[in-house]
Design a protein around this motif. Structure first.
Motif, PDB file in Angstrom:
ATOM      1  N   ASP A 290      32.692  46.593  30.000  1.00 10.95           N
ATOM      2  CA  ASP A 290      33.884  45.861  29.569  1.00 10.95           C
ATOM      3  C   ASP A 290      35.136  46.436  30.216  1.00 10.95           C
ATOM      4  O   ASP A 290      36.013  45.698  30.689  1.00 10.95           O
ATOM      5  CB  ASP A 290      34.004  45.911  28.043  1.00 10.95           C
ATOM      6  CG  ASP A 290      32.927  45.093  27.350  1.00 10.95           C
ATOM      7  OD1 ASP A 290      32.288  44.270  28.025  1.00 10.95           O
ATOM      8  OD2 ASP A 290      32.718  45.293  26.135  1.00 10.95           O
ATOM      9  N   LEU A 291      35.235  47.783  30.242  1.00 12.14           N
ATOM     10  CA  LEU A 291      36.402  48.428  30.841  1.00 12.14           C
ATOM     11  C   LEU A 291      36.447  48.214  32.348  1.00 12.14           C
ATOM     12  O   LEU A 291      37.499  47.956  32.926  1.00 12.14           O
ATOM     13  CB  LEU A 291      36.405  49.921  30.533  1.00 12.14           C
ATOM     14  CG  LEU A 291      36.991  50.348  29.187  1.00 12.14           C
ATOM     15  CD1 LEU A 291      36.829  51.846  29.000  1.00 12.14           C
ATOM     16  CD2 LEU A 291      38.462  49.965  29.097  1.00 12.14           C
ATOM     17  N   CYS A 292      35.284  48.325  32.977  1.00 14.07           N
ATOM     18  CA  CYS A 292      35.222  48.150  34.431  1.00 14.07           C
ATOM     19  C   CYS A 292      35.657  46.740  34.814  1.00 14.07           C
ATOM     20  O   CYS A 292      36.436  46.545  35.744  1.00 14.07           O
ATOM     21  CB  CYS A 292      33.804  48.435  34.921  1.00 14.07           C
ATOM     22  SG  CYS A 292      33.576  48.286  36.710  1.00 14.07           S
ATOM     23  N   ILE A 293      35.171  45.766  34.075  1.00 11.51           N
ATOM     24  CA  ILE A 293      35.538  44.377  34.369  1.00 11.51           C
ATOM     25  C   ILE A 293      37.028  44.156  34.140  1.00 11.51           C
ATOM     26  O   ILE A 293      37.715  43.512  34.939  1.00 11.51           O
ATOM     27  CB  ILE A 293      34.690  43.425  33.511  1.00 11.51           C
ATOM     28  CG1 ILE A 293      33.218  43.487  33.947  1.00 11.51           C
ATOM     29  CG2 ILE A 293      35.209  41.987  33.611  1.00 11.51           C
ATOM     30  CD1 ILE A 293      32.258  42.829  32.988  1.00 11.51           C
ATOM     31  N   ALA A 294      37.550  44.722  33.042  1.00 12.53           N
ATOM     32  CA  ALA A 294      38.976  44.576  32.751  1.00 12.53           C
ATOM     33  C   ALA A 294      39.848  45.256  33.788  1.00 12.53           C
ATOM     34  O   ALA A 294      40.952  44.801  34.098  1.00 12.53           O
ATOM     35  CB  ALA A 294      39.273  45.144  31.362  1.00 12.53           C
ATOM     36  N   SER A 295      39.334  46.339  34.359  1.00 14.62           N
ATOM     37  CA  SER A 295      40.123  47.099  35.334  1.00 14.62           C
ATOM     38  C   SER A 295      40.266  46.381  36.659  1.00 14.62           C
ATOM     39  O   SER A 295      41.148  46.679  37.452  1.00 14.62           O
ATOM     40  CB  SER A 295      39.465  48.453  35.588  1.00 14.62           C
ATOM     41  OG  SER A 295      38.319  48.316  36.412  1.00 14.62           O
ATOM     42  N   LYS A 296      39.329  45.430  36.917  1.00 13.08           N
ATOM     43  CA  LYS A 296      39.295  44.709  38.197  1.00 13.08           C
ATOM     44  C   LYS A 296      39.045  45.644  39.377  1.00 13.08           C
ATOM     45  O   LYS A 296      39.363  45.314  40.513  1.00 13.08           O
ATOM     46  CB  LYS A 296      40.594  43.911  38.417  1.00 13.08           C
ATOM     47  CG  LYS A 296      40.856  42.876  37.341  1.00 13.08           C
ATOM     48  CD  LYS A 296      42.136  42.099  37.596  1.00 13.08           C
ATOM     49  CE  LYS A 296      42.397  41.092  36.481  1.00 13.08           C
ATOM     50  NZ  LYS A 296      43.669  40.360  36.687  1.00 13.08           N
TER      51      LYS A 296
END
Length: 581
Positions: A82-88
């Motif tokens: 989730d964090l990785c995806i949000a970080s782009k």
């Protein structure tokens, strides 16, 4: 492509901050929490943050508490994704794929090892003695415990109880040399990284670690500089190499066969890549001996190797290398992934398993690797002692060289440097790949670093990935002295090939002519490297060939110093000393 360990460290640390309110965190972690919460918020808003030693340490210290929470792997991977995806930082499928592959290994290794999470920042060279005061103490502690200061002379590490095969009666691999009685030629190929899913006309700027696989764009029929090469280009390359058959006495194949799609690979795909190339090489050179080495990308997940988990990898290369190696060599390959063979009477090759020198192989953090007996070093020393007794010279081949550029481990390289020093009278050269750059490194005595002891030739890649022209190298060898006397570097222009449909390799340079050398001894190479410090013409000759890239870059004084220190920096502490930090 973003660095796998950096992405994982930051994301794990940031995820730890999300869970930290449910964890009994340390005093040090609590002091850092506000700063890390801010970084997490930045990532969740889709903004970039700059990775620093401080951020790494914060994340690492909270990771320790996160592991103590005993969260499930599913919980960790879901939160990280989730964090990785949000970080782009990466596309969703890349985030999920990389985390599913690597997080279980990292957590397992950290639980088993005596590493503290903060020491990971030093291990991955994110922190150094030039960082903050806190960074310095962590880095120095890491240096003292895990780098070359902790290694004794390698002869003292040999397990005398270990029984090794007698090499004195080994049959030579090369039955007949192609040239005259004295001069012969050796082909080295490395880092082919062919992509079976390459699509002509696809998008080379897709935003994933590897592109030219979907979408619409400028991916040419022969290849693209941002992507791995298609298999059809591999076939063209070997059609060209086939014209050299009558000149080549043997071939050195130094690994890295699969493509760079590290987020979606499988064990079967890794095996297929090596099997496919082995078949192409054998078909092209049915009567020419081949000496292979294991690359880090042959593993699954990429770079991850430990026994018995990785026995499948050794079993597979045992099968694919069988046409070229004798029974004793294959036995060692199946047990350890390295081997030795007699090329001709008086000349021996040692092929190393450099996954034990891979900084991104998280299994190398286990105590059995860093503090326990090193089976490969024992074997290396025994083999060299036997070669010395039998009056043989030794050519070492492998994949990951000991340079800062290659992300090698200081502990292994310190051991290796000592072995080269001790047996410098019989080791005639080291042939490696991995960095995709046209580099060389010079070894010196470990006591004073003033006496040249060895020479490592690092060949450029066959793949075009990250802006390289495909290349191969031919060494000229004097069998009367068992010495490399010159080498010839060849490249093909992919832009031209895409326009004409023909892949034409041209001689880029001859080492002796380019550097005006009398011979290719370690002393002569050391002289060249030292001249580069003050002779800009000499350095530019080196720099222009480093990347074999269509993009011509300038190199200021700091850049020049960095590349020269790569030549002398066998370990990171030696690089730092050269670089003045």
């Amino acid at each position: 492509m973003k660095s796998i360990p950096i992405i994982l460290l930051v994301l794990i640390g940031l995820l730890a901050s999300v869970y930290s309110h449910d964890i009994l965190i340390t005093e040090k972690g609590q002091k850092s929490l506000d700063k890390l919460d801010k970084a997490a918020t930045t990532l969740q808003h889709g903004e970039n943050i700059q990775l620093s030693c401080d951020v790494c340490q914060i994340g690492a210290s909270l990771l320790e508490d996160f592991i103590k929470k005993n969260a499930s792997l599913t919980e960790i991977i879901k939160g990280l994704s989730d964090l990785c995806i949000a970080s782009k930082e990466e596309q969703p499928e890349v985030c999920t794929g990389i985390l599913n592959n690597y997080v279980p290994i990292i957590v397992d290794v950290l639980i088993q090892s005596d590493f503290t999470p903060s020491q990971l920042c030093g291990y991955f060279k994110i922190c150094s003695a030039t960082g903050s005061s806190e960074s310095s103490s962590i880095s120095n502690s890491f240096d003292n415990e895990y780098r070359q200061e902790s290694f004794i002379k390698p002869t003292m590490k040999v397990d005398k109880k270990q029984k090794y095969k007698d090499l004195s009666n080994q049959e030579p691999l090369v039955k007949k040399f192609k040239g005259n009685d004295s001069i012969g030629y050796i082909l080295q190929i490395s880092d082919v990284h062919f992509d079976p899913d390459y699509k002509v006309g696809s998008n080379p700027n897709c935003g994933r670690p590897l592109c030219c696989r979907d979408g619409v764009g400028s991916a040419g029929p022969i290849g693209h500089y941002l992507c791995d090469i298609p298999f059809s280009t591999v076939e063209l390359i070997f059609q060209h190499l086939a014209t050299l058959t009558d000149q080549l006495d043997f071939i050195v194949w130094t690994g890295d066969n699969p493509p760079h799609n590290v987020w979606e690979q499988s064990q079967a795909q890794q095996e297929l890549a090596t099997a496919t190339l082995a078949q192409v090489i054998q078909k092209t050179f049915p009567n020419t001996p081949v000496l292979p080495s294991l690359g880090n990308h042959e593993a699954y997940p990429a770079d991850q190797y430990v026994l018995p988990n990785s026995q499948w990898l050794l079993d597979s290369i045992y099968t694919y290398w069988a046409p070229w190696l004798d029974a004793d060599a294959l036995e060692l390959v199946k047990e350890r992934g390295y081997y030795t063979s007699l090329i001709k009477p008086g000349l021996r090759v040692m092929s190393l398993n450099t996954l034990e020198n891979d900084m991104i192989n998280f299994y190398n953090l286990l105590p059995t690797y860093l503090k326990g007996p090193n089976n490969q070093s024992d074997w290396m020393i025994n083999t060299l002692e036997q070669a010395q007794s039998n009056g043989e010279k030794v050519l070492i081949i492998g994949h990951i060289p000991c340079t800062v550029k290659s992300a090698s481990t200081d502990g292994w390289c310190a051991m290796y440097e000592q072995v080269i020093d001790q047996f410098s009278d019989i080791i005639i050269g080291q042939l490696y790949g991995h960095t995709h750059y046209d580099q060389f490194s010079v070894f010196s005595d470990v006591s004073t670093h003033t006496i040249p002891t060895g020479m490592n030739y690092i060949v450029p890649s066959m793949t075009t990935y990250q802006n390289h022209e495909p290349g191969y190298r031919i060494y000229q060898f004097d069998y009367s002295t068992n010495q490399i006397v010159n080498y010839y570097q060849y490249h093909a222009n992919i832009t031209e090939a895409n326009e004409t449909g023909a892949l034409n390799f041209q001689l880029t340079y001859s080492a002796k002519e380019l550097y005006n050398m009398e011979d290719l001894s370690p002393a002569s190479w050391t002289k060249v490297a030292n001249q580069m410090k003050t002779n800009s013409t000499m350095f530019n000759s080196y720099f222009e060939n480093l990347s074999s890239s269509p993009i011509k870059e300038s190199c200021d004084q700091a850049c020049q110093t960095k590349w020269i220190c790569q030549i002398f920096g066998i370990t990171s502490s030696e690089f730092d000393k050269c670089y003045g930090v």
